[in-house]
Design a protein around this motif. Structure first.
Motif, mmCIF file in Angstrom:
data_model
loop_
_atom_site.group_PDB
_atom_site.id
_atom_site.type_symbol
_atom_site.label_atom_id
_atom_site.label_comp_id
_atom_site.label_asym_id
_atom_site.label_seq_id
_atom_site.Cartn_x
_atom_site.Cartn_y
_atom_site.Cartn_z
ATOM 1 N N VAL A 227 0.911 -1.151 0.080
ATOM 2 C CA VAL A 227 -0.139 0.002 -0.028
ATOM 3 C C VAL A 227 0.883 1.019 0.017
ATOM 4 C CG1 VAL A 227 -1.868 1.275 1.235
ATOM 5 C CG2 VAL A 227 -1.966 -1.247 1.125
ATOM 6 N N ILE A 228 1.828 1.231 0.890
ATOM 7 C CA ILE A 228 2.488 2.563 0.955
ATOM 8 C C ILE A 228 3.637 2.639 -0.410
ATOM 9 C CG2 ILE A 228 4.575 3.760 2.154
ATOM 10 C CD1 ILE A 228 1.952 3.569 3.580
ATOM 11 N N THR A 229 3.901 1.724 -0.883
ATOM 12 C CA THR A 229 4.789 1.684 -2.335
ATOM 13 C C THR A 229 3.714 2.227 -3.262
ATOM 14 O OG1 THR A 229 6.098 -0.323 -1.632
ATOM 15 C CG2 THR A 229 5.842 0.372 -4.090
ATOM 16 N N LEU A 230 2.407 2.002 -3.416
ATOM 17 C CA LEU A 230 1.417 2.555 -4.345
ATOM 18 C C LEU A 230 1.376 4.148 -4.163
ATOM 19 C CD1 LEU A 230 -0.693 2.005 -6.506
ATOM 20 C CD2 LEU A 230 -2.013 1.745 -4.865
ATOM 21 N N PHE A 231 1.182 4.393 -2.774
ATOM 22 C CA PHE A 231 1.067 5.620 -2.376
ATOM 23 C C PHE A 231 2.286 6.539 -2.936
ATOM 24 C CE2 PHE A 231 -1.712 5.275 1.476
ATOM 25 C CZ PHE A 231 -2.819 4.934 0.855
ATOM 26 N N TYR A 232 3.548 6.029 -2.668
ATOM 27 C CA TYR A 232 4.644 6.840 -3.149
ATOM 28 C C TYR A 232 4.925 6.909 -4.640
ATOM 29 C CZ TYR A 232 7.097 7.407 1.295
ATOM 30 O OH TYR A 232 7.197 7.914 2.449
ATOM 31 N N ALA A 233 4.507 5.817 -5.199
ATOM 32 C CA ALA A 233 4.629 5.849 -6.845
ATOM 33 C C ALA A 233 3.639 6.561 -7.439
ATOM 34 C CB ALA A 233 4.313 4.297 -7.265
ATOM 35 N N VAL A 234 2.200 6.602 -7.002
ATOM 36 C CA VAL A 234 1.251 7.579 -7.369
ATOM 37 C C VAL A 234 1.475 9.104 -7.224
ATOM 38 C CG1 VAL A 234 -1.125 8.188 -7.183
ATOM 39 C CG2 VAL A 234 -0.638 5.805 -7.256
ATOM 40 N N GLY A 235 2.240 9.276 -6.065
ATOM 41 C CA GLY A 235 2.656 10.566 -5.887
ATOM 42 C C GLY A 235 3.732 11.185 -6.722
ATOM 43 N N TYR A 236 4.825 10.303 -7.050
ATOM 44 C CA TYR A 236 5.923 10.445 -8.097
ATOM 45 C C TYR A 236 5.133 10.655 -9.344
ATOM 46 C CZ TYR A 236 9.574 10.404 -4.535
ATOM 47 O OH TYR A 236 10.453 10.359 -3.746
ATOM 48 N N TRP A 237 4.431 9.725 -10.002
ATOM 49 C CA TRP A 237 3.862 9.611 -10.947
ATOM 50 C C TRP A 237 2.957 10.995 -11.240
ATOM 51 C CZ3 TRP A 237 4.914 7.294 -15.537
ATOM 52 C CH2 TRP A 237 4.082 7.394 -16.790
ATOM 53 N N SER A 238 2.449 11.367 -10.551
ATOM 54 C CA SER A 238 1.460 12.407 -10.636
ATOM 55 C C SER A 238 1.965 14.125 -10.314
ATOM 56 C CB SER A 238 -0.059 12.295 -9.810
ATOM 57 O OG SER A 238 -0.736 11.030 -9.908
ATOM 58 N N ALA A 239 3.216 13.809 -9.731
ATOM 59 C CA ALA A 239 3.875 15.065 -9.450
ATOM 60 C C ALA A 239 3.909 15.964 -10.662
ATOM 61 C CB ALA A 239 4.808 15.049 -8.529
ATOM 62 N N TRP A 240 3.924 17.260 -10.668
ATOM 63 C CA TRP A 240 3.966 18.514 -11.533
ATOM 64 C C TRP A 240 4.660 19.550 -11.111
ATOM 65 C CZ3 TRP A 240 1.850 22.995 -11.652
ATOM 66 C CH2 TRP A 240 0.611 23.265 -10.676
ATOM 67 N N PHE A 241 4.372 19.857 -9.944
ATOM 68 C CA PHE A 241 4.583 21.155 -9.277
ATOM 69 C C PHE A 241 6.130 21.374 -9.166
ATOM 70 C CE2 PHE A 241 5.270 24.141 -5.965
ATOM 71 C CZ PHE A 241 4.724 25.491 -6.546
ATOM 72 N N ASN A 242 6.698 20.284 -8.647
ATOM 73 C CA ASN A 242 8.295 20.389 -8.335
ATOM 74 C C ASN A 242 8.944 20.619 -9.859
ATOM 75 O OD1 ASN A 242 7.939 20.342 -5.877
ATOM 76 N ND2 ASN A 242 8.592 18.244 -5.469
ATOM 77 N N ALA A 243 8.396 19.914 -10.874
ATOM 78 C CA ALA A 243 9.127 20.201 -12.196
ATOM 79 C C ALA A 243 8.986 21.596 -12.737
ATOM 80 C CB ALA A 243 8.490 18.973 -12.966
ATOM 81 N N SER A 244 7.909 22.254 -12.552
ATOM 82 C CA SER A 244 7.608 23.480 -12.971
ATOM 83 C C SER A 244 8.412 24.520 -11.996
ATOM 84 C CB SER A 244 6.049 23.674 -13.002
ATOM 85 O OG SER A 244 5.522 23.901 -11.729
ATOM 86 N N LEU A 245 8.726 24.179 -11.162
ATOM 87 C CA LEU A 245 9.470 24.949 -10.204
ATOM 88 C C LEU A 245 11.021 24.963 -10.220
ATOM 89 C CD1 LEU A 245 8.656 27.110 -7.957
ATOM 90 C CD2 LEU A 245 9.072 25.336 -6.168
ATOM 91 N N TYR A 246 11.385 23.746 -10.292
ATOM 92 C CA TYR A 246 12.972 23.582 -10.328
ATOM 93 C C TYR A 246 13.695 23.253 -11.503
ATOM 94 C CZ TYR A 246 11.890 22.963 -5.637
ATOM 95 O OH TYR A 246 11.315 23.348 -4.021
ATOM 96 N N LEU A 247 12.706 23.030 -12.883
ATOM 97 C CA LEU A 247 13.423 22.701 -13.945
ATOM 98 C C LEU A 247 13.198 23.696 -14.853
ATOM 99 C CD1 LEU A 247 12.392 18.905 -14.428
ATOM 100 C CD2 LEU A 247 14.585 20.037 -13.550
ATOM 101 N N ASN A 248 13.940 24.171 -15.706
ATOM 102 C CA ASN A 248 13.601 25.352 -16.800
ATOM 103 C C ASN A 248 14.086 24.743 -18.157
ATOM 104 O OD1 ASN A 248 13.756 27.318 -14.775
ATOM 105 N ND2 ASN A 248 16.062 27.076 -14.391
ATOM 106 N N ASP A 249 14.623 23.495 -18.166
ATOM 107 C CA ASP A 249 15.063 22.950 -19.534
ATOM 108 C C ASP A 249 13.715 22.109 -19.834
ATOM 109 O OD1 ASP A 249 15.623 21.797 -21.950
ATOM 110 O OD2 ASP A 249 17.378 20.664 -21.044
#
Length: 320
Positions: A227-249
């Motif tokens: 269950v916890i593995t699924l929680f972490y995996a879904v969180g990483y797969w669905s994340a977009w905010f950190n990429a828009s904040l820290y990535l410029n390329d």
């Protein structure tokens, strides 16, 4: 002399409920819970049917629209509810190369690496906190609990990531969100429910903490780990905010950010812009196809972990 009259023996409700249910039979009801009537069963079925339709109908529209031609989408005036011919042009163009394929590969790698790192640290932390009397476990637990109520904020977090030189790096998508205190507490609660006598007997046989964790604790905690593995995996797969904040390329963007760009029509992926302009593809079909690609891994993995949710989450939360 009074004659004894044989009377039929009535089986009590508790005796009926004591029988083990079959594979597809409903679980036994407690003695104090009365049997549902026809109105109750019909109402329950109606509510569940409406809830399933409310969840599945939008997904159906997204899938059908992604498989529809430009002509069908134009005739429907937008989203398609009834399929009129199926075409895989949008998926073929998306997977033939370009930014979408690269973004999908990036998302898969970030999800795999990030989930493995998060699970490793979370399991080690939770096991250490589950051993009452370990060095500083109470202070560490209080420190972790404090982070659930207080945070530094967005600007200090960004300045910290920038000072560490993690901007324009994939580590910026993993390290800032690598740990979840809630997940650690659930793991800790589950680990505390494991028999202490079993761990003590292994320690008497000469096993160290790492071996006890690997050989005894983790095999007995498969449900909560899944269950916890699924929680972490879904969180990483669905994340977009950190990429828009820290990535410029733009070439480093994961799939979720590319999907946002498509939905907002900011920019078409490489190789698709000309196809959309010439009428071979519908921009709406491309948007829906990217949504399906983003939802597909979660939809495929969730049923396999669903049976662990009750045992993994409830047991860990109650015992924690």
């Amino acid at each position: 002399m009074t004659a004894v009259v044989d009377q039929p023996v009535e089986h009590s409700t508790s005796a009926k409920s004591a029988r083990p249910p079959g594979r597809w039979a409903a679980p036994p009801r407690p003695t104090w819970e009365e049997e549902p009537g026809r109105v109750g069963l019909a109402g329950k079925g109606l509510v569940l049917t409406l809830a399933c339709l409310a969840i599945l109908f939008p997904l159906w529209i997204v899938l059908v629209t992604s498989l529809s031609s430009r002509k069908t989408i134009d005739q429907a005036g937008g989203l398609v509810m009834v399929p009129k011919g199926i075409t895989f042009v949008a998926y073929r163009e998306l997977l033939s190369g370009g930014q979408v394929t690269r973004a999908a590969i990036i998302s898969v790698l970030i999800t795999v690496v990030g989930t493995a790192f998060s699970m490793t640290v979370s399991v080690l932390c939770a096991y250490g906190l589950s051993r009452i009397g370990s060095l500083g476990h109470r202070w560490i637990l209080m420190l972790l609990l404090a982070t659930m109520f207080f945070s530094a904020g967005l600007i200090p977090t960004y300045l910290l990531v920038q000072s560490l030189g993690l901007t324009d790096s994939y580590l910026a998508l993993i390290l800032p969100s690598a740990l979840s205190v809630f997940n650690i507490l659930v793991l800790r609660g589950f680990f505390m429910g494991i028999s202490q006598e079993l761990i003590d007997s292994a320690r008497i046989d000469g096993a160290g903490d790492f071996r006890i964790l690997r050989v005894i604790v983790m095999p007995m905690s498969r449900a909560v780990l899944a269950v916890i593995t699924l929680f972490y995996a879904v969180g990483y797969w669905s994340a977009w905010f950190n990429a828009s904040l820290y990535l410029n390329d733009q070439d480093m963007m994961p799939l979720q950010n590319v999907m946002i760009q498509l939905v907002q029509k900011q920019e078409a992926p490489v190789g698709l812009g000309q196809a959309i302009k010439t009428g071979e593809l519908s921009g709406l079909a491309v948007q829906m196809a990217v949504m399906v690609m983003a939802l597909l891994p979660v939809a495929v993995l969730s049923p396999f972990v669903q049976r662990h949710f009750k045992k993994g989450m409830l047991t860990g939360a109650v015992k924690g």
